[in-house]
Design a protein around this motif. Structure first.
Motif, PDB file in Angstrom:
ATOM      1  N   GLY A  46      -4.376  11.019   6.059  1.00 10.62           N
ATOM      2  CA  GLY A  46      -4.180  12.406   5.659  1.00 10.62           C
ATOM      3  C   GLY A  46      -3.070  12.645   4.649  1.00 10.62           C
ATOM      4  N   ASN A  47      -2.375  11.597   4.261  1.00 12.81           N
ATOM      5  CA  ASN A  47      -1.284  11.744   3.285  1.00 12.81           C
ATOM      6  C   ASN A  47      -1.704  11.171   1.941  1.00 12.81           C
ATOM      7  N   GLY A  48      -1.539  11.983   0.877  1.00 10.64           N
ATOM      8  CA  GLY A  48      -1.896  11.545  -0.463  1.00 10.64           C
ATOM      9  C   GLY A  48      -1.034  10.385  -0.929  1.00 10.64           C
ATOM     10  N   MET A  49      -1.627   9.523  -1.723  1.00  9.79           N
ATOM     11  CA  MET A  49      -0.908   8.373  -2.273  1.00  9.79           C
ATOM     12  C   MET A  49      -0.951   8.454  -3.792  1.00  9.79           C
ATOM     13  N   PRO A  50       0.154   8.154  -4.473  1.00 10.17           N
ATOM     14  CA  PRO A  50       0.107   8.079  -5.933  1.00 10.17           C
ATOM     15  C   PRO A  50      -0.819   6.933  -6.344  1.00 10.17           C
ATOM     16  N   THR A  51      -1.833   7.246  -7.095  1.00 12.70           N
ATOM     17  CA  THR A  51      -2.843   6.250  -7.420  1.00 12.70           C
ATOM     18  C   THR A  51      -3.418   6.478  -8.813  1.00 12.70           C
ATOM     19  N   SER A  52      -3.971   5.411  -9.370  1.00 16.85           N
ATOM     20  CA  SER A  52      -4.545   5.500 -10.696  1.00 16.85           C
ATOM     21  C   SER A  52      -5.493   4.328 -10.924  1.00 16.85           C
ATOM     22  N   PHE A  53      -5.998   4.241 -12.144  1.00 14.75           N
ATOM     23  CA  PHE A  53      -6.901   3.145 -12.501  1.00 14.75           C
ATOM     24  C   PHE A  53      -6.812   2.906 -13.992  1.00 14.75           C
ATOM     25  N   GLU A  54      -7.312   1.774 -14.396  1.00 10.69           N
ATOM     26  CA  GLU A  54      -7.370   1.404 -15.808  1.00 10.69           C
ATOM     27  C   GLU A  54      -8.665   0.623 -16.008  1.00 10.69           C
ATOM     28  N   ILE A  55      -9.301   0.796 -17.151  1.00 10.74           N
ATOM     29  CA  ILE A  55     -10.488   0.014 -17.496  1.00 10.74           C
ATOM     30  C   ILE A  55     -10.105  -0.867 -18.674  1.00 10.74           C
ATOM     31  N   LEU A  56     -10.201  -2.179 -18.486  1.00  8.77           N
ATOM     32  CA  LEU A  56      -9.823  -3.147 -19.507  1.00  8.77           C
ATOM     33  C   LEU A  56     -11.065  -3.804 -20.093  1.00  8.77           C
ATOM     34  N   ASP A  57     -11.061  -3.988 -21.391  1.00 10.02           N
ATOM     35  CA  ASP A  57     -12.143  -4.707 -22.077  1.00 10.02           C
ATOM     36  C   ASP A  57     -13.525  -4.133 -21.770  1.00 10.02           C
ATOM     37  N   GLN A  58     -13.604  -2.854 -21.452  1.00  7.91           N
ATOM     38  CA  GLN A  58     -14.857  -2.157 -21.129  1.00  7.91           C
ATOM     39  C   GLN A  58     -15.616  -2.822 -19.983  1.00  7.91           C
ATOM     40  N   GLN A  59     -14.916  -3.643 -19.177  1.00  6.97           N
ATOM     41  CA  GLN A  59     -15.618  -4.435 -18.183  1.00  6.97           C
ATOM     42  C   GLN A  59     -14.807  -4.700 -16.915  1.00  6.97           C
ATOM     43  N   ILE A  60     -13.502  -4.542 -16.989  1.00  4.87           N
ATOM     44  CA  ILE A  60     -12.631  -4.872 -15.860  1.00  4.87           C
ATOM     45  C   ILE A  60     -11.961  -3.599 -15.382  1.00  4.87           C
ATOM     46  N   LEU A  61     -12.110  -3.319 -14.106  1.00  6.26           N
ATOM     47  CA  LEU A  61     -11.543  -2.123 -13.505  1.00  6.26           C
ATOM     48  C   LEU A  61     -10.335  -2.518 -12.665  1.00  6.26           C
ATOM     49  N   VAL A  62      -9.210  -1.859 -12.925  1.00  6.01           N
ATOM     50  CA  VAL A  62      -7.989  -2.080 -12.158  1.00  6.01           C
ATOM     51  C   VAL A  62      -7.715  -0.790 -11.395  1.00  6.01           C
ATOM     52  N   LEU A  63      -7.748  -0.866 -10.083  1.00 11.43           N
ATOM     53  CA  LEU A  63      -7.439   0.273  -9.222  1.00 11.43           C
ATOM     54  C   LEU A  63      -6.046   0.017  -8.660  1.00 11.43           C
ATOM     55  N   ALA A  64      -5.160   1.026  -8.720  1.00 11.84           N
ATOM     56  CA  ALA A  64      -3.770   0.817  -8.322  1.00 11.84           C
ATOM     57  C   ALA A  64      -3.281   1.958  -7.439  1.00 11.84           C
ATOM     58  N   VAL A  65      -2.367   1.608  -6.524  1.00 11.51           N
ATOM     59  CA  VAL A  65      -1.764   2.606  -5.644  1.00 11.51           C
ATOM     60  C   VAL A  65      -0.312   2.223  -5.377  1.00 11.51           C
ATOM     61  N   ASP A  66       0.544   3.238  -5.407  1.00 10.53           N
ATOM     62  CA  ASP A  66       1.952   3.046  -5.059  1.00 10.53           C
ATOM     63  C   ASP A  66       2.052   3.183  -3.544  1.00 10.53           C
ATOM     64  N   GLU A  67       2.264   2.073  -2.881  1.00 12.44           N
ATOM     65  CA  GLU A  67       2.315   2.064  -1.416  1.00 12.44           C
ATOM     66  C   GLU A  67       3.727   2.223  -0.872  1.00 12.44           C
ATOM     67  N   SER A  68       4.693   2.552  -1.717  1.00 13.99           N
ATOM     68  CA  SER A  68       6.083   2.598  -1.247  1.00 13.99           C
ATOM     69  C   SER A  68       6.295   3.675  -0.183  1.00 13.99           C
ATOM     70  N   GLY A  69       5.577   4.778  -0.282  1.00 12.76           N
ATOM     71  CA  GLY A  69       5.707   5.821   0.733  1.00 12.76           C
ATOM     72  C   GLY A  69       4.887   5.497   1.965  1.00 12.76           C
ATOM     73  N   LEU A  70       3.644   5.147   1.740  1.00 14.26           N
ATOM     74  CA  LEU A  70       2.710   4.804   2.818  1.00 14.26           C
ATOM     75  C   LEU A  70       1.824   3.683   2.322  1.00 14.26           C
ATOM     76  N   GLY A  71       1.601   2.682   3.122  1.00 15.99           N
ATOM     77  CA  GLY A  71       0.687   1.617   2.736  1.00 15.99           C
ATOM     78  C   GLY A  71      -0.749   2.085   2.819  1.00 15.99           C
ATOM     79  N   ALA A  72      -1.594   1.534   1.972  1.00 11.48           N
ATOM     80  CA  ALA A  72      -3.019   1.855   2.021  1.00 11.48           C
ATOM     81  C   ALA A  72      -3.588   1.294   3.319  1.00 11.48           C
ATOM     82  N   SER A  73      -4.214   2.127   4.093  1.00 11.42           N
ATOM     83  CA  SER A  73      -4.791   1.691   5.362  1.00 11.42           C
ATOM     84  C   SER A  73      -6.164   1.079   5.128  1.00 11.42           C
TER      85      SER A  73
END
Length: 162
Positions: A46-73
């Protein structure tokens, strides 16, 4: 909560997903829209996490999350995989299968091979020590500068004669 990728701290956790082909501009727009919407609501317990993504080379997806507040469950990670599977179905690409290897040649072209059968790719000359391969040990945003490593320095080296 979605934030621009460059604003995520270096210790943010990342997951790398590889499509077996280049995505079209229209497909990239769909991916961006769906992932932005997902990141805006991605939460753990129930707690939001700072998160984002990047698409590299039109083929590689990088999904990212700042877990410093709460770890991704486990549940929050499952929800991201569910979205990726929806994108796979919608776009007719494979993102979540970990049984593939992305290799970049000297001209920058990406080739994606099934992990099974790599030895035959080496024997056929389709995979060389001079190419680069995605480093499977990438775990944080800071590690992304090492996303590509020479085949000769990777786990693939074992398939080459000494």
């Amino acid at each position: 909560m979605y934030i621009p990728f460059e604003q995520l701290p270096a210790h943010s956790r990342v997951w790398i997903y590889q499509a077996e082909r280049i995505l079209t501009e229209k497909e990239i727009e769909i991916v961006k829209q769906r992932l932005t919407r997902f990141c805006e609501g991605w939460n753990t317990h129930g707690n939001g996490m700072p998160t984002s993504f990047e698409i590299l080379d039109q083929q590689i997806l990088v999904l990212a999350v700042d877990e410093s507040g709460l770890g991704a469950s486990g549940c929050s990670i499952d929800s991201s995989v569910k979205l990726l599977r929806e994108l796979e179905s919608m776009l007719g690409v494979n993102l979540t299968d970990q049984g593939k290897v992305s290799v970049r040649n000297s001209s920058g072209d990406l080739m994606v091979f099934p992990a099974l059968g790599l030895k035959s790719k080496v024997q056929a000359g389709e995979l060389t020590l001079e190419q680069e391969v995605i480093n499977p040990l990438i775990r944080t945003k800071a590690d992304l500068h090492q996303l590509w490593q020479p085949v000769r320095n990777s786990w693939l080296n074992k398939y080459f004669p000494n």
